[in-house]
Design a protein around this motif. Structure first.
Motif, PDB file in Angstrom:
ATOM      1  N   TYR A  26       0.888  -1.496  -0.127  1.00 48.56           N
ATOM      2  CA  TYR A  26       0.118  -0.117  -0.363  1.00 48.56           C
ATOM      3  C   TYR A  26       0.781   1.172   0.452  1.00 48.56           C
ATOM      4  N   LEU A  27       0.152   2.025  -0.700  1.00 46.99           N
ATOM      5  CA  LEU A  27       1.372   3.461  -0.293  1.00 46.99           C
ATOM      6  C   LEU A  27      -0.204   4.711   0.398  1.00 46.99           C
ATOM      7  N   GLN A  28      -0.310   5.225   0.819  1.00 43.59           N
ATOM      8  CA  GLN A  28      -1.485   6.304   1.599  1.00 43.59           C
ATOM      9  C   GLN A  28      -0.623   7.207   1.303  1.00 43.59           C
ATOM     10  N   MET A  29      -1.080   8.043   0.732  1.00 42.56           N
ATOM     11  CA  MET A  29      -0.491   9.699   0.181  1.00 42.56           C
ATOM     12  C   MET A  29      -1.579  10.807   0.643  1.00 42.56           C
ATOM     13  N   SER A  30      -0.852  11.467   1.201  1.00 45.28           N
ATOM     14  CA  SER A  30      -1.596  13.379   1.443  1.00 45.28           C
ATOM     15  C   SER A  30      -1.173  13.802   1.364  1.00 45.28           C
ATOM     16  N   SER A  31      -2.193  15.161   1.080  1.00 46.43           N
ATOM     17  CA  SER A  31      -1.030  16.663   1.040  1.00 46.43           C
ATOM     18  C   SER A  31      -0.788  16.509  -0.136  1.00 46.43           C
TER      19      SER A  31
END
Length: 128
Positions: free
Chosen positions: A80-85
């Motif tokens: 998984y890769l959680q990306m924010s901003s």
């Protein structure tokens, strides 16, 4: 033979969040480090993040540190890769990759030639 299939990409606005997944099939990947790379048009493939086989030994590119989070579920053979901003500079095709070793450090994590299998990628587009 290992097959890696990414999903979760899309078109988002700056400041939004997005989660990517990569499902592996074929030989088990639970003994190998896994990583995310990205490639923007006209640019070289760029290291994003890597995670060791046990879920430890995590490293991020400076450009995503504090905004992205990599994780894995070995029982599901999924990365998984959680990306924010997100910013427009994050726009790229995101690829997952399986490293040749259980874990890595330094140069061996950042260079594509240390990775044995690659997914086709999923497009992430961030509008301003």
């Amino acid at each position: 033979q290992v097959q890696l299939v990414e999903s979760g990409g899309g078109l988002v606005q700056a400041g939004d969040s997005l989660s990517l997944s990569c499902v592996a099939s074929g030989l088990t990947v639970r003994n190998n480090a896994m990583a995310w790379f990205r490639q923007a048009p006209g640019k070289e493939r760029e290291f994003v993040a890597v995670i060791g086989w046990s879920g430890s030994s995590i490293f991020y590119a400076d450009s995503v540190k504090g905004r992205f989070s990599i994780s894995r579920d070995n029982s599901k053979n999924t990365l998984y890769l959680q990306m924010s901003s997100l910013t427009p500079e994050d726009t790229a095709v995101y690829h997952c990759a399986m490293h040749k070793a259980h874990s890595c450090s330094g140069y061996a994590c950042y260079r594509p030639e240390y990775y044995e299998y690659w997914g086709q990628g999923t497009q992430v587009t961030v509008s301003s």
